[in-house]
Enzyme design. Structure first.
Site, PDB file in Angstrom:
ATOM      1  N   HIS A 203       0.791  -1.229   0.000  1.00 26.46           N
ATOM      2  CA  HIS A 203       0.000   0.000   0.000  1.00 26.46           C
ATOM      3  C   HIS A 203       0.827   1.284   0.000  1.00 26.46           C
ATOM      4  O   HIS A 203       0.285   2.355  -0.231  1.00 26.46           O
ATOM      5  CB  HIS A 203      -0.922   0.022   1.223  1.00 26.46           C
ATOM      6  CG  HIS A 203      -0.208   0.346   2.510  1.00 26.46           C
ATOM      7  ND1 HIS A 203       0.541  -0.583   3.194  1.00 26.46           N
ATOM      8  CD2 HIS A 203      -0.102   1.501   3.220  1.00 26.46           C
ATOM      9  CE1 HIS A 203       1.054  -0.027   4.268  1.00 26.46           C
ATOM     10  NE2 HIS A 203       0.694   1.236   4.313  1.00 26.46           N
ATOM     11  N   ARG A 204       2.137   1.224   0.259  1.00 25.41           N
ATOM     12  CA  ARG A 204       2.910   2.458   0.389  1.00 25.41           C
ATOM     13  C   ARG A 204       3.016   3.183  -0.945  1.00 25.41           C
ATOM     14  O   ARG A 204       3.233   2.572  -1.985  1.00 25.41           O
ATOM     15  CB  ARG A 204       4.298   2.165   0.951  1.00 25.41           C
ATOM     16  CG  ARG A 204       4.255   1.767   2.403  1.00 25.41           C
ATOM     17  CD  ARG A 204       5.570   1.948   3.112  1.00 25.41           C
ATOM     18  NE  ARG A 204       5.371   1.633   4.522  1.00 25.41           N
ATOM     19  CZ  ARG A 204       5.002   2.524   5.449  1.00 25.41           C
ATOM     20  NH1 ARG A 204       4.827   3.771   5.108  1.00 25.41           N
ATOM     21  NH2 ARG A 204       4.823   2.151   6.704  1.00 25.41           N
TER      22      ARG A 204
END
Length: 373
Positions: A203-204
């Site tokens: 998700h980063r």
């Protein structure tokens, strides 16, 4: 009189605030809980509160999404009147999300003492918004609770008086141990039996906002999936970028799940042969579970998971991922050990320190010599 106003705002906060609220109640410390609403998926937020037994928030700011600046400013604006109304002896913040720095800033500017749980963690990568939040929150906190002993050296390098710092252990691990027997078996979450599998979370922004990086990661995960089935709870941000970049076909063959609750994720990790992630908290949870973890980042603010735990830093680099995966298949991965004070009692150490500290005047940092072991 409310002694401590506790703040939670986003999914990583919920696992940290749950044992703290329970410990404060057990120690007889009057506390209220404020939810900023930074985690704006109401259904997922509610599921975490239910799974973890967190009391209903006394205050909900309902901030919602926005850029880092907009979200931080909105939390500050909405938090100030609540702080004025409650008038606690201290504000307790956890972790490193926007809600953490926003509420800490408001409290510090109004002369209210700030307590930071999970202080002193550093990636030394200022391109990460969370790193900015950590550094600034620690600078304005009156009392800093750390998860590992190395955090003290980080804080001292930044000029923070060691008298303000107390090593108590990791409240995330309190939550894990408390809920492990209630973890949802992976077969129920998956709807099928997999003899062995890997779990992937991604998700980063550094991994999912850049098309070439995301493509390379999905390609190497596809390779792994041909040997070991890969289960991927798909973050909404990641799903949106996959669709925007035209990468949907790269998910073919993977076991894609919607975002899952805490107990489902705990069961998936516990039963996995391997976890691949760019999450900070999962690095800690896999170490506690003894499950090999490959961290898809260039750095980590949790070095103890590398030095003592089951974590290996591979970055978003396909060749490094392939090499580490082959080593795990050949030998099972790093065995690791449970770090000091990751024993399920960190929150009680915090509570007993606060019983001694809260009556002290602001500016007095000396802590009791009491040790809760």
């Amino acid at each position: 009189m409310t002694q401590v106003l506790c703040v939670a705002g986003a999914r990583p906060n919920f696992m940290k605030i749950a044992p703290v609220m329970a410990a404060l109640a057990e120690a007889g410390i009057a506390a209220q809980l404020l939810h900023t609403g930074q985690h704006y998926d109401a259904a997922m937020s509610d599921s975490f509160f239910a799974d973890l037994g967190i009391p209903r928030p006394d205050h909900h700011l309902e901030v919602g999404s926005g850029s880092h600046a907009v979200q931080t400013a909105e939390v500050m604006k909405r938090f100030e009147p609540v702080l004025e109304s409650v008038q606690p002896q201290a504000v307790l913040v956890v972790g490193d999300v926007n809600s953490t720095i926003a509420c800490a800033l408001v409290a510090a500017k109004r002369g209210v003492r700030v307590i930071h749980v999970e202080a002193g963690l550093r990636s030394y990568d200022r391109s990460m918004p969370e790193e900015i939040n950590r550094v600034l929150t620690d600078q304005i906190s009156d009392l800093l609770f750390t998860t590992e002993r190395s955090a003290l050296a980080n804080l001292q390098r930044e000029g923070i008086d060691p008298a303000r710092v107390e090593f108590v252990g990791n409240v995330m691990i309190d939550t894990l141990y408390r809920n492990l027997e209630h973890a949802v078996p992976s077969v129920r979450t998956l709807g099928a039996t997999l003899a062995q599998y890997a779990v992937l979370t991604l998700h980063r922004p550094s991994n999912v906002d850049d098309a070439p990086t995301l493509a390379a990661l999905l390609d190497v995960v596809g390779e792994i999936n041909r040997t070991l089935p890969v289960v991927m709870p798909l973050h909404p941000r990641t799903r949106g970028n996959i669709e925007r970049f035209g990468f949907t076909a790269k998910l073919d063959g993977l076991h894609i799940l919607p975002p899952v609750g805490y107990l489902e994720m705990l069961g998936l990790m516990r039963d996995a042969k391997l976890v691949l992630t760019d999450s900070g908290g999962i690095q800690e949870e896999t170490t506690a579970l003894g499950v090999p973890c490959l961290t898809l980042r260039e750095n980590t603010e949790r070095p103890i998971t590398l030095d003592e735990g089951t974590n290996t830093l591979v970055g978003p680099h396909p060749e490094a991922i392939r090499r580490a995966f082959a080593e795990i298949l050949a030998g099972g991965g790093k065995a690791g050990r449970i770090p000091e004070y990751w024993d399920g009692r960190a929150a009680m150490r915090i509570a007993y320190k606060l019983k001694d500290w809260l009556p002290m005047p602001k500016g007095v940092h000396a802590l009791s010599d009491t040790r809760i072991v």
